[in-house]
Each structure stands twice: as C-alpha cells, then as structure tokens.
Enzyme design. Structure first.
Site, PDB file in Angstrom:
ATOM      1  CD  GLU A   1      -2.823  -0.636   2.562  1.00 40.21           C
ATOM      2  OE1 GLU A   1      -2.514   0.262   3.381  1.00 40.21           O
ATOM      3  OE2 GLU A   1      -3.734  -1.438   2.746  1.00 40.21           O
TER       4      GLU A   1
ATOM      5  CB  CYS B   1       1.563   6.803   4.172  1.00 42.53           C
ATOM      6  SG  CYS B   1       1.683   5.414   5.279  1.00 42.53           S
TER       7      CYS B   1
ATOM      8  CB  CYS C   1       5.064  -6.575   9.339  1.00 37.81           C
ATOM      9  SG  CYS C   1       6.109  -5.683  10.530  1.00 37.81           S
TER      10      CYS C   1
ATOM     11  CB  CYS D   1       1.978  -4.775  16.466  1.00 39.51           C
ATOM     12  SG  CYS D   1       3.722  -4.318  16.483  1.00 39.51           S
TER      13      CYS D   1
ATOM     14  CB  CYS E   1      -0.562  -3.915  13.389  1.00 35.01           C
ATOM     15  SG  CYS E   1      -0.002  -3.573  11.707  1.00 35.01           S
TER      16      CYS E   1
ATOM     17  CD  GLU F   1      10.372  -1.701  12.476  1.00 34.96           C
ATOM     18  OE1 GLU F   1       9.346  -1.387  13.081  1.00 34.96           O
ATOM     19  OE2 GLU F   1      11.308  -0.898  12.274  1.00 34.96           O
TER      20      GLU F   1
ATOM     21  CB  SER G   1       6.915   4.971  11.632  1.00 39.13           C
ATOM     22  OG  SER G   1       6.208   4.400  12.710  1.00 39.13           O
TER      23      SER G   1
ATOM     24  CB  CYS H   1     -15.053  10.901  13.957  1.00 31.13           C
ATOM     25  SG  CYS H   1     -15.195   9.248  14.608  1.00 31.13           S
TER      26      CYS H   1
HETATM   27  N1  SAH Z   1       6.270  -0.938  11.416  1.00 32.30           N
HETATM   28  C1  SAH Z   1       6.401   0.426  11.667  1.00 32.30           C
HETATM   29  C2  SAH Z   1       5.771   1.316  10.620  1.00 32.30           C
HETATM   30  C3  SAH Z   1       4.487   0.882  10.020  1.00 32.30           C
HETATM   31  S1  SAH Z   1       3.082   0.956  11.053  1.00 32.30           S
HETATM   32  C4  SAH Z   1       5.855   0.761  13.045  1.00 32.30           C
HETATM   33  O1  SAH Z   1       5.225  -0.090  13.648  1.00 32.30           O
HETATM   34  O2  SAH Z   1       6.093   1.871  13.516  1.00 32.30           O
HETATM   35  C5  SAH Z   1       2.744   2.704  11.162  1.00 32.30           C
HETATM   36  C6  SAH Z   1       1.946   3.094  12.384  1.00 32.30           C
HETATM   37  O3  SAH Z   1       0.585   2.632  12.288  1.00 32.30           O
HETATM   38  C7  SAH Z   1       2.493   2.519  13.666  1.00 32.30           C
HETATM   39  O4  SAH Z   1       2.502   3.470  14.697  1.00 32.30           O
HETATM   40  C8  SAH Z   1       1.497   1.438  13.959  1.00 32.30           C
HETATM   41  O5  SAH Z   1       1.520   1.095  15.306  1.00 32.30           O
HETATM   42  C9  SAH Z   1       0.212   2.073  13.516  1.00 32.30           C
HETATM   43  N2  SAH Z   1      -0.897   1.134  13.307  1.00 32.30           N
HETATM   44  C10 SAH Z   1      -0.823  -0.146  12.909  1.00 32.30           C
HETATM   45  N3  SAH Z   1      -2.059  -0.677  12.820  1.00 32.30           N
HETATM   46  C11 SAH Z   1      -2.930   0.297  13.156  1.00 32.30           C
HETATM   47  C12 SAH Z   1      -4.356   0.357  13.239  1.00 32.30           C
HETATM   48  N4  SAH Z   1      -5.105  -0.687  12.947  1.00 32.30           N
HETATM   49  N5  SAH Z   1      -4.903   1.538  13.618  1.00 32.30           N
HETATM   50  C13 SAH Z   1      -4.143   2.620  13.874  1.00 32.30           C
HETATM   51  N6  SAH Z   1      -2.800   2.616  13.815  1.00 32.30           N
HETATM   52  C14 SAH Z   1      -2.200   1.461  13.459  1.00 32.30           C
HETATM   53 FE1  SF4 Z   2       4.724  -4.416  11.788  1.00 27.59          FE
HETATM   54 FE2  SF4 Z   2       4.441  -1.832  12.478  1.00 27.59          FE
HETATM   55 FE3  SF4 Z   2       2.294  -3.459  12.159  1.00 27.59          FE
HETATM   56 FE4  SF4 Z   2       3.918  -3.793  14.233  1.00 27.59          FE
HETATM   57  S1  SF4 Z   2       2.637  -1.979  13.809  1.00 27.59           S
HETATM   58  S2  SF4 Z   2       3.092  -5.428  12.920  1.00 27.59           S
HETATM   59  S3  SF4 Z   2       5.873  -3.336  13.365  1.00 27.59           S
HETATM   60  S4  SF4 Z   2       3.715  -2.817  10.568  1.00 27.59           S
END
Ligand code: SAH
Ligand code: SF4
Length: 409
Positions: free
Chosen positions: A127, A140, A147, A151, A154, A211, A242, A384
């Site tokens: 994306e 972005c 990844c 997390c 995510c 990441e 990030s 929102c």
């Molecule tokens: N892997 C890196 C960068 C990609 S994620 C990282 O984790 O920082 C970019 C941002 O989106 C991160 O802060 C992540 O925690 C956040 N993020 C991931 N899934 C999300 C979601 N479902 N809603 C809101 N933010 C989210």
């Molecule tokens: Fe990967 Fe960032 Fe998602 Fe964590 S928040 S799973 S590091 S993309």
C-alpha cells in the site's frame, strides 16, 4: 513454510521476529526508476558508458527521472540517440504497476502497488497512501511486503513477512505518486529554473507496510534517493521513519540515515507493551527511550514523534496519559494520538471520542501540541464516522488514522 506455521513460530516459541520467505527476483530487463546513484552508474557501465562520462550521465538521467518524471528513454534529449538505444536494450524506466487506486472526497488517495514475486505468477502488493493537508501533502510508503513483527492491533502484523522491498521499490513509490498527481516539473518550469514550486508530495512517512528498521540498507538507500536534492528533493527533515522500536537500528539510523524518527510506543508499561508490540520483550521501554534520548540532532525544532494508538479500555485511561507525559519528560517529543482503525477479526475497538479528547487534554496541558487538538484535528474529529458514504472506499476511520499519522512535524 505456510503462513500459519510462520506466525506460530513468531508468537509461541518466544521469537518475536519472522523471517522473509522470498527474495527479490530481478526481472530480465530491470527498471532504472528508484535505483540509487551507484547502481545507476553500474547500469551505465553495462551499457558501455566509459567511466569518465558516468558521473555526468548519471546526473543527466537523474534529472530526467526525478525532476521531469520521464517515462521513456526517447524524451531524454540530452543523451545521444545511441546511448538511449543502448539503455533501452537492457533497461526500462517503467514503474511498478498500480493494481488499484482509491480516491476519497477529501483527496486522500490509496494505491495498491504490484511488486514482482519470486514466482512470476504470484506477484505481491503493498500500500501507498497520499494524504493532502492545507500546508503539506504526505505520502505514506511501505518498506516490506507483510511485516517482520506481530503487533496485536495491526492488520499487517497478522500477515507473514513475504519479502523486503528493494531501495528502488521504496523510492519508486514517490515516483508513482508524482505520476498520478501530475507533480512533476514541466520543461518550461525547469527552463525558467522555477523548480521551487510547491510540491503536492512534500512529506514522506514510512508508515505503510513493514518494519523499516528490519530492512535497513534498502530503507537507507531508498531514502537517499528520495532526499537527493538534484532529484525528488524531499529533505530528510520531511521524511519520517516509523519504527516499533528496533533499538540497535535506531542508533544506526541516527548515524546513517538522519531522517526524522517516529516511535510506535502505544503503551506506558512493559507488561502492556509486551502484548501490543511483542518486540518490547526484546527491547523494553527503558532501552527504547534511552536510544531516543541519544538520537542525534534532537532539539525543540527537531523532535521525535511518539505514536500512540487509542485502544478502548486498553491504553486510554487518564492515568495512562499522565504516565505517558512523565515517561517522555526530557525528550524533545511530539505525541500523535492515532485513532485505532479496526479490521475484520480484531479484538480491539477504537477509544470513544470523548475519551480521546480527555486524553489529549492531559497531553496538551503537559505542553505537547496534539493533532486531535489542532484546528485540522478538530476537522478530523467532526468528520469521524460521518463522512462514510457508499461511494467511498476508504472508510472515515481509516482516513482519520492516516491523517493523525501524517502529522509528524
Ligand atoms: N512498522 C512500523 C511502521 C508501520 S506501522 C511501526 O510499527 O512503527 C505505522 C503506524 O501505524 C504505527 O505506529 C502502527 O503502530 C500504527 N498502526 C498499525 N495498525 C494500526 C491500526 N489498525 N490503527 C491505527 N494505527 C495502526
Ligand atoms: Fe509491523 Fe508496524 Fe504493524 Fe507492528 S505496527 S506489525 S511493526 S507494521
């Protein structure tokens, strides 16, 4: 290895990282688009350009590719016909194809970009999202297909890590966005030397898939292409990387990349962060913040962004807010509260808006400008849940999360 096994290995055996399942397989006729300068020089060498000419030729091609957005060797009129033909025999200037494009009423655009898989029949998709604001346009971009990490909130984290993007694929995302937005300098502008016009893509955040600090070299080299002042020219002060907290590579990024930094903090205690961001088991909060304190060049004008996703009943209490500002004391910091963007099957919900506001008041009272309290933030808040219409493919929630993430300076 199946994705199930891959994920299991990551979550149940104590390992927090997944390993890539595929490698980048270069096509027979590679594209020059996005290549770092040294690779481009190598490509010229392969095309018969003598060493003494290479620097100049790299410079000329760089201008065509990254200032003018050339999509064909034929338009590169400062190169001889013979050189253009020699290049066209071995290389292309094609971009990775766009598999889908979504445009929202507020101008947000999302592209699904197709990347080659190890097997030609199984390409991948990442994306890339453009988020326009009154004073900037943020792109972005992604750094990996899938990844490395898991997390729990995510969606990308539920996917296996397929492969790392190359430096060229990372930089090509900016080229694709400039193509689609018509954001190139025309020949008349370039002749007048007016390349300083305001760009639609003015900022880049590495917050798409992946990441970035687990794809370090490609991210570093890709950022150098994006920041190159003779080309795409988005300065490193406007590029934010990030990370979920790969501590050793934060230090390395400070030395070798020098972009702005955003940390996905999301929790103020190790117990909770271990659940939300499992990498915390390897690099706990205290170590992470120490690496942040030592990040070079920090000042009030150059802060680290701390991202904090708002999860209802999980990390959104006012005690959490107070602990958050205590924790960041002494670090030149900005706090981005990101409304959680739900996905099918997630166990989490986005915090209620009045709770986000209360949380942001605590953050604001401690001296941090918080996106949800800025005028633009209030627009977001007002929007929102209201803007969703059948014709829109990006949900209001998704745009909300994206906007909050894009406010990094
Ligand atoms: N892997 C890196 C960068 C990609 S994620 C990282 O984790 O920082 C970019 C941002 O989106 C991160 O802060 C992540 O925690 C956040 N993020 C991931 N899934 C999300 C979601 N479902 N809603 C809101 N933010 C989210
Ligand atoms: Fe990967 Fe960032 Fe998602 Fe964590 S928040 S799973 S590091 S993309």
């Amino acid at each position: 290895m199946s994705s199930a096994v891959n994920t299991l290995a990551a979550t149940e055996t104590g390992f927090v990282e997944k390993h890539p399942l595929e490698r980048y397989a270069a096509p027979a006729q590679p594209s020059l688009v996005g290549m770092p300068r040294d690779m481009l020089a190598q490509a010229l060498a392969e095309s018969g350009v003598p060493e003494r000419q290479r620097r100049m030729r790299v410079q000329q091609i760089w201008h065509w590719l990254y200032v003018r957005g050339a999509q064909d060797f034929e338009v590169m009129t400062t190169l001889s016909k013979d050189l253009r033909a020699a290049l066209a025999q071995r290389f292309t200037v094609s971009r990775p194809p766009i598999a889908a494009e979504q445009i929202s009423v507020d101008g947000t655009r999302k592209w699904l970009i197709q990347l080659p898989g190890e097997r030609a029949a199984a390409p991948h998709e990442v994306e890339c999202v453009y988020i326009p604001e009154s004073d900037r346009g943020t792109l972005c971009i992604s750094s990996q297909v899938g990844c490395t990490l898991n997390c729990s909130f995510c969606h990308t984290g539920t996917q296996r890590l397929v492969r790392n993007l190359t430096a060229a694929e990372i930089a090509a995302q900016v080229v694709i966005a400039r193509d689609r937005l018509g954001d190139w300098t025309s020949s008349s502008e370039s002749d007048l030397g007016s390349g300083e016009r305001r760009r639609l893509v003015s900022n880049v955040v590495m917050m798409g898939m992946g990441e970035p600090l687990y794809n370090f070299e490609a991210v570093r080299d890709g950022i150098n292409v994006i920041a190159d002042g003779d080309g795409l020219s988005i300065s490193k002060r406007r590029i934010t990387l990030s990370t979920s907290g790969v501590v050793p590579n934060i230090t390395r990024a400070g030395a070798e990349i020098g972009s702005m930094l955003a940390i996905s903090l999301h929790a103020v205690s190790d117990d909770l962060r271990n659940q939300l961001v499992p990498l915390n088991r390897k690099y706990p909060i205290a170590e992470l913040l120490e690496a942040c304190r030592n990040y070079p060049g920090l000042s009030n004008a150059r802060r680290i962004t701390f991202e904090y996703v708002m999860l209802k009943g999980v990390n959104d209490s006012l005690a959490d807010a107070k602990a958050l500002v205590r924790l960041l004391k002494g670090i030149p910091a900005k706090i981005n509260l990101i409304p959680f963007n739900p996905w099918p099957g997630t166990q989490y919900e986005c915090s209620d808006w009045d709770q986000i506001e209360k949380f942001s008041e605590v953050v604001f009272a401690a001296g941090y400008a918080s996106p949800v309290r800025t005028p633009r933030g209030r627009d977001i808040l007002a929007a929102c849940g209201q803007l969703k219409s059948a014709s829109e493919k990006l949900s209001a929630r998704e745009r909300l999360a994206l906007r909050a993430m894009a406010m990094t300076d």
